[in-house]
Design a protein around this motif. Structure first.
Motif, PDB file in Angstrom:
ATOM      1  N   ARG A 496       0.828  -1.201   0.000  1.00  0.00           N
ATOM      2  CA  ARG A 496       0.000   0.000   0.000  1.00  0.00           C
ATOM      3  C   ARG A 496       0.862   1.250   0.000  1.00  0.00           C
ATOM      4  NH1 ARG A 496      -4.812   2.389   3.873  1.00  0.00           N
ATOM      5  NH2 ARG A 496      -5.227   4.124   2.464  1.00  0.00           N
ATOM      6  N   VAL A 497       1.895   1.276   0.786  1.00  0.00           N
ATOM      7  CA  VAL A 497       2.770   2.444   0.827  1.00  0.00           C
ATOM      8  C   VAL A 497       3.403   2.687  -0.538  1.00  0.00           C
ATOM      9  CG1 VAL A 497       4.873   3.384   1.832  1.00  0.00           C
ATOM     10  CG2 VAL A 497       3.201   2.242   3.296  1.00  0.00           C
ATOM     11  N   PHE A 498       3.919   1.608  -1.138  1.00  0.00           N
ATOM     12  CA  PHE A 498       4.578   1.775  -2.431  1.00  0.00           C
ATOM     13  C   PHE A 498       3.582   2.186  -3.518  1.00  0.00           C
ATOM     14  CE2 PHE A 498       5.790  -0.028  -6.565  1.00  0.00           C
ATOM     15  CZ  PHE A 498       6.978   0.646  -6.772  1.00  0.00           C
ATOM     16  N   LEU A 499       2.432   1.505  -3.574  1.00  0.00           N
ATOM     17  CA  LEU A 499       1.464   1.811  -4.628  1.00  0.00           C
ATOM     18  C   LEU A 499       0.802   3.169  -4.419  1.00  0.00           C
ATOM     19  CD1 LEU A 499      -0.171  -1.707  -5.081  1.00  0.00           C
ATOM     20  CD2 LEU A 499       1.426  -0.542  -6.621  1.00  0.00           C
ATOM     21  N   THR A 500       0.641   3.598  -3.177  1.00  0.00           N
ATOM     22  CA  THR A 500       0.126   4.953  -2.936  1.00  0.00           C
ATOM     23  C   THR A 500       1.099   5.995  -3.451  1.00  0.00           C
ATOM     24  OG1 THR A 500      -1.129   4.246  -1.003  1.00  0.00           O
ATOM     25  CG2 THR A 500      -0.606   6.576  -1.160  1.00  0.00           C
ATOM     26  N   LEU A 501       2.376   5.773  -3.206  1.00  0.00           N
ATOM     27  CA  LEU A 501       3.389   6.675  -3.748  1.00  0.00           C
ATOM     28  C   LEU A 501       3.372   6.656  -5.274  1.00  0.00           C
ATOM     29  CD1 LEU A 501       5.825   8.552  -3.438  1.00  0.00           C
ATOM     30  CD2 LEU A 501       7.269   6.513  -3.256  1.00  0.00           C
ATOM     31  N   LEU A 502       3.200   5.496  -5.861  1.00  0.00           N
ATOM     32  CA  LEU A 502       3.158   5.394  -7.320  1.00  0.00           C
ATOM     33  C   LEU A 502       1.948   6.134  -7.886  1.00  0.00           C
ATOM     34  CD1 LEU A 502       4.184   4.154  -9.983  1.00  0.00           C
ATOM     35  CD2 LEU A 502       2.788   2.136  -9.468  1.00  0.00           C
ATOM     36  N   GLY A 503       0.781   5.921  -7.287  1.00  0.00           N
ATOM     37  CA  GLY A 503      -0.414   6.600  -7.778  1.00  0.00           C
ATOM     38  C   GLY A 503      -0.338   8.107  -7.631  1.00  0.00           C
ATOM     39  N   GLY A 504       0.185   8.585  -6.504  1.00  0.00           N
ATOM     40  CA  GLY A 504       0.331  10.025  -6.325  1.00  0.00           C
ATOM     41  C   GLY A 504       1.329  10.624  -7.282  1.00  0.00           C
ATOM     42  N   ALA A 505       2.439   9.909  -7.527  1.00  0.00           N
ATOM     43  CA  ALA A 505       3.443  10.418  -8.470  1.00  0.00           C
ATOM     44  C   ALA A 505       2.887  10.490  -9.884  1.00  0.00           C
ATOM     45  CB  ALA A 505       4.684   9.535  -8.432  1.00  0.00           C
ATOM     46  N   LEU A 506       2.106   9.489 -10.288  1.00  0.00           N
ATOM     47  CA  LEU A 506       1.496   9.520 -11.618  1.00  0.00           C
ATOM     48  C   LEU A 506       0.511  10.683 -11.744  1.00  0.00           C
ATOM     49  CD1 LEU A 506       0.854   5.722 -12.320  1.00  0.00           C
ATOM     50  CD2 LEU A 506       2.558   7.215 -13.387  1.00  0.00           C
ATOM     51  N   ALA A 507      -0.240  10.945 -10.677  1.00  0.00           N
ATOM     52  CA  ALA A 507      -1.187  12.065 -10.712  1.00  0.00           C
ATOM     53  C   ALA A 507      -0.459  13.396 -10.863  1.00  0.00           C
ATOM     54  CB  ALA A 507      -2.031  12.060  -9.442  1.00  0.00           C
ATOM     55  N   MET A 508       0.621  13.579 -10.125  1.00  0.00           N
ATOM     56  CA  MET A 508       1.378  14.822 -10.214  1.00  0.00           C
ATOM     57  C   MET A 508       2.046  14.964 -11.585  1.00  0.00           C
ATOM     58  SD  MET A 508       3.009  14.651  -6.375  1.00  0.00           S
ATOM     59  CE  MET A 508       3.778  16.256  -6.368  1.00  0.00           C
ATOM     60  N   LEU A 509       2.574  13.863 -12.107  1.00  0.00           N
ATOM     61  CA  LEU A 509       3.203  13.905 -13.421  1.00  0.00           C
ATOM     62  C   LEU A 509       2.183  14.219 -14.512  1.00  0.00           C
ATOM     63  CD1 LEU A 509       5.746  13.445 -15.148  1.00  0.00           C
ATOM     64  CD2 LEU A 509       5.124  11.021 -15.254  1.00  0.00           C
ATOM     65  N   ALA A 510       0.985  13.672 -14.389  1.00  0.00           N
ATOM     66  CA  ALA A 510      -0.044  13.915 -15.393  1.00  0.00           C
ATOM     67  C   ALA A 510      -0.441  15.380 -15.433  1.00  0.00           C
ATOM     68  CB  ALA A 510      -1.266  13.047 -15.098  1.00  0.00           C
ATOM     69  N   TYR A 511      -0.535  16.012 -14.268  1.00  0.00           N
ATOM     70  CA  TYR A 511      -0.899  17.431 -14.279  1.00  0.00           C
ATOM     71  C   TYR A 511       0.221  18.268 -14.884  1.00  0.00           C
ATOM     72  CZ  TYR A 511      -3.850  21.310 -12.937  1.00  0.00           C
ATOM     73  OH  TYR A 511      -4.699  22.382 -12.988  1.00  0.00           O
ATOM     74  N   ALA A 512       1.457  17.881 -14.652  1.00  0.00           N
ATOM     75  CA  ALA A 512       2.561  18.635 -15.235  1.00  0.00           C
ATOM     76  C   ALA A 512       2.593  18.503 -16.759  1.00  0.00           C
ATOM     77  CB  ALA A 512       3.886  18.172 -14.640  1.00  0.00           C
ATOM     78  N   LEU A 513       2.240  17.311 -17.260  1.00  0.00           N
ATOM     79  CA  LEU A 513       2.283  17.088 -18.706  1.00  0.00           C
ATOM     80  C   LEU A 513       1.027  17.586 -19.409  1.00  0.00           C
ATOM     81  CD1 LEU A 513       3.807  13.482 -18.795  1.00  0.00           C
ATOM     82  CD2 LEU A 513       4.977  15.673 -19.137  1.00  0.00           C
ATOM     83  N   TYR A 514      -0.109  17.535 -18.741  1.00  0.00           N
ATOM     84  CA  TYR A 514      -1.380  17.949 -19.364  1.00  0.00           C
ATOM     85  C   TYR A 514      -2.117  18.859 -18.385  1.00  0.00           C
ATOM     86  CZ  TYR A 514      -5.737  17.474 -22.040  1.00  0.00           C
ATOM     87  OH  TYR A 514      -6.867  17.722 -22.797  1.00  0.00           O
ATOM     88  N   PRO A 515      -1.619  20.075 -18.215  1.00  0.00           N
ATOM     89  CA  PRO A 515      -2.167  20.950 -17.164  1.00  0.00           C
ATOM     90  C   PRO A 515      -3.425  21.680 -17.628  1.00  0.00           C
ATOM     91  CG  PRO A 515      -0.373  22.051 -18.267  1.00  0.00           C
ATOM     92  CD  PRO A 515      -0.484  20.697 -18.914  1.00  0.00           C
ATOM     93  N   ALA A 516      -4.034  22.344 -16.682  1.00  0.00           N
ATOM     94  CA  ALA A 516      -5.148  23.258 -16.953  1.00  0.00           C
ATOM     95  C   ALA A 516      -4.874  24.529 -16.161  1.00  0.00           C
ATOM     96  CB  ALA A 516      -6.478  22.628 -16.542  1.00  0.00           C
TER      97      ALA A 516
END
Length: 745
Positions: A496-516
């Motif tokens: 859970r700790v690892f996958l939570t970090l993975l999901g949060g990192a993907l969310a932050m990366l997605a906003y940086a690549l496709y922002p609003a």
């Protein structure tokens, strides 16, 4: 703002814990409902069904905490039912990976678009997607999935029943909203005593209007003191500003100013008394000195013209506020002819909410560059990708990554990044505490259930203090709840700790690549506010040409539109300050100056609205020409702002120059027209950021600087004064807005 500074600010926001007023009784009610559902499910069906029903009751209780003016039972039922449908459909397709990914993408996209219908619906839909990823792993057959879904609905019904049977401060949120609006008016009156042009934030009035928009069922049970006072507060605000503003005739010093300050202080005391009475549901207790200030006959001898009218009108409105709040008619000043006759503002019921939400989502889909649409595409892509990635990894519990992604992603940058940091840090703390407690106590099924209920109750209590505290409680709740089902902490904590970090990192990366980003849209927001302010001011000025009394629906409609545009601008400007984006055509200084100018436009229109002529008063034909010119010029100016050009106000200036002097004796509309043009000129100055060319010696050549024509040219009907636009300015002369009181042309 640089990326490093933006990340530091969002991390600080996510990790901060705010001091808020806690609601222990509401938290206890939610935890009690959760305990009833878990206990009954454990006794009747076993741990797996208990876990599913617990998620339904847990989510339903969270729905009742959201900022919504709808009846809380409806929110609980809607939340539990929607989670049950999501879980059943998810389990039915879970055995077919491509089909489940398609369903997950569709559900996540709809959840992202649901933010168009409001934050409450958006949060419920988003939570349903996240919890569905967990609950579909609990059933073992279609029949079991149907049973789990039924228990989720039962969990929502239990929470709804508790809200009905044990209400905590029934109508409390509505009372607070109305009391906050009256308290804001009182604070405004006190500030006007020292600053006659003090600004006023319309958000409390907008919140009170939103709270007054009720469903038909609520209209049958609403307390009498919550009906009518909001409309009176709306009408009091321009009267307060008119009484204090020098443009309406009260000089800076002297007996007139002293009387105006005394009346403003008395009005503040009366408004505070009414706010306290409405907030607590008690009778109004008015301070005798405040009542005496309005009863004294000296006001008519000291104040003349518009200030006297404003003082009389203020006394009548305050009397109506006290009567609505539950006071005695004899205690309040004024006459009975101005009592508010407000109609109910009806909100659609729960059945009509679905079509309304669908229309809002369809509108966002058709809107070019919509932040909500971009959020829906972003969260859909990240959620499906993180689920597929979690499934490929040899860790098990693949749902933790998409669950983290969908819960942290929001339509704006700051919330997404702050929630990502808060979720990961809260998960670490909550998992560590829960794991340590499990290691110490080795709880069985019932003790794990009790610890889960305690964790949920603590989350209900602390959820308004910040994301960090809430996420820590949520992490502990999930650990205990899954432990109730027989899973060891070693099976859940590391992944859970690892996958939570993975999901949060993907969310932050997605906003940086496709922002609003909001920063590039600032000019559009400013243009919308300019056009809305222009329509409001034109509607007010137009009623001096066609007097219709105080009831002017078009003025009210344009005022509400102007407030919405102003709040949209303020929210966009606040978000833009936290974005790691350079300004694109509108610097921070230019934005602040432009905001000040448009606030002045709205303030001047509000002052003129306070003195709208009664029906049958002599019309002012020049006001109609000025209103048409103002409406046209502001629409063209809004287009210029969007196209990165400096707006010009030639039609307004020409209409003001052609004003031949006919009109009301105190010249309120003529002064207001002049002040409107001055504010529009200030807006053009704020947006004109082109530096003038420099001469060889380094001095300003003056070439390229916009030349402003006189805003109120002298003529046969307007004698030139020493401090006027055609004469030298004496430092002792009054400011342009401090126009003389009374007197005709």
């Amino acid at each position: 703002m640089t990326w490093w500074r933006a990340l530091r600010q969002t991390a600080h926001t996510g990790l901060s814990v705010e001091r808020r007023r806690l609601e222990p009784l509401v938290a206890l009610r939610g935890a009690t409902g959760l305990a009833l559902v878990i206990g009954a499910s454990l006794a009747l069906f076993g741990p797996a069904v208990a876990a599913s029903s617990a998620f339904g009751a847990y989510q339903a209780a969270i729905a009742t905490f959201q900022r919504s003016w709808r009846p809380r039972p409806e929110l609980a039922i809607a939340s539990g039912t929607s989670l049950a449908v999501s879980t059943f459909l998810g389990y039915a397709t879970a055995s077919h990976q491509p089909l489940f990914l398609a369903l997950l993408a569709l559900w996540t996209c709809l959840a992202g678009l649901s933010w168009a219908a409001g934050p409450t619906i958006g949060l419920i839909a988003t939570s349903n997607v996240a919890i569905m990823l967990v609950t579909i792993t609990l059933p073992t057959s279609i029949a079991a999935a149907a049973g789990h879904a039924a228990m989720m609905i039962a969990g929502g019904l239990v929470q709804a029943a508790l809200v009905v049977l044990f209400p905590v401060r029934r109508w409390g949120a509505h009372r607070d909203a109305l009391a906050d609006a009256l308290a804001a008016e009182a604070d405004y009156a006190r500030r006007l005593r020292h600053d006659p042009v003090a600004p006023f934030d319309p958000v409390p009035l907008m919140a009170a209007r939103d709270a007054a928009t009720i469903t038909p069922r609520q209209a049958r049970t609403r307390p009498a003191e919550l009906h009518g006072a909001r409309g009176l507060a709306e009408r009091i605000r321009p009267v307060l500003a008119s009484l204090a503003d020098p443009a309406m005739g009260v000089p800076e010093e002297g007996p007139e100013r002293a009387r105006a300050r005394e009346l403003l202080a008395a009005a503040a005391d009366i408004l505070d008394a009414a706010a306290r009475a409405i907030r607590h549901g008690t009778p109004v207790h008015l301070p005798p000195p405040a009542v005496a200030a309005f009863r004294t006959p000296d006001t008519g001898a000291i104040l003349q013209g518009p200030p006297h009218r404003a003082a009389t009108r203020l006394g009548a409105l305050l009397k109506d506020v006290v009567e609505v709040a539950g006071g005695r008619t004899a205690d309040a000043p004024g006459d009975r002819d101005t009592r508010a006759t407000a109609k109910n503002l009806l909100r659609p019921g729960l059945a009509a909410l679905v079509p309304a939400a669908a229309r809002a989502m369809r509108t966002e889909l058709r809107k070019r560059g919509s932040p909500v649409t971009r959020h829906a595409l972003r969260v859909t892509t990240v959620t499906t990708a993180s689920y597929a990635l979690g499934t490929c990894l040899p860790l098990g519990h693949a749902y933790w990554a998409p669950m983290a992604s969908v819960m942290v992603m929001r339509p704006d940058f700051s919330q997404t990044y702050s929630r990502a940091v808060a979720r990961f840090a809260g998960t670490l703390v909550g998992v560590a505490l829960a794991t340590g407690l499990v290691q110490l106590t080795h709880p069985g099924t019932r003790l794990s259930a009790a610890l889960a209920v305690a964790s949920a109750g603590l989350m209900y209590l602390l959820m308004r203090t910040g994301q960090f505290a809430a996420q820590a409680c949520v992490a502990a709740y999930v650990v205990f709840l899954l432990g109730m089902g027989g899973e060891e902490w070693t099976q859940t904590v590391p992944e859970r700790v690892f996958l939570t970090l993975l999901g949060g990192a993907l969310a932050m990366l997605a906003y940086a690549l496709y922002p609003a980003w909001e920063t590039p849209r600032l000019r559009t927001r400013l243009a919308d506010w300019l056009a809305a302010d222009g329509r409001y001011a034109a509607a007010v000025v137009g009623h001096y040409a066609e007097p219709a009394g105080k009831s002017c629906p078009d003025v009210r409609e344009t005022l509400l539109a102007a407030r919405d545009a102003r709040v949209a601008w303020q929210e966009a400007a606040e978000r833009a300050q936290r974005e790691p984006v350079r300004h694109r055509g509108l610097s921070r200084a230019a934005a602040q100056d432009a905001e000040h100018a448009l606030v002045q436009v709205g303030r001047v229109a509000m002052l003129m609205e306070a003195h709208l002529p009664e029906r049958g008063a002599p019309p002012v034909p020049a006001a109609a020409r000025f209103a048409d010119a103002l409406r046209t010029a502001t629409a063209q100016g809004a287009k210029a702002v969007r196209e990165r050009r400096v707006p010009t106000w030639d039609p307004v200036r020409e209409a003001l120059a052609a004003w031949d002097g006919e009109g009301v004796p105190d010249r309120v509309v003529r002064r207001g027209a002049n002040l409107l043009l001055q504010a529009l000129d200030e807006l053009s100055d704020a947006l004109d950021t082109t530096p003038p060319p420099m001469l060889v010696d380094g001095t300003d050549s003056g070439v390229g600087t916009p030349q402003r024509e006189p805003t109120e040219p002298a003529g046969p009907t307007e004698p030139t004064e020493p401090g006027g636009p055609n004469g030298p300015q004496d430092p002792k002369d009054p400011r342009p807005e401090d126009l003389e009181s009374g007197g005709g042309r």
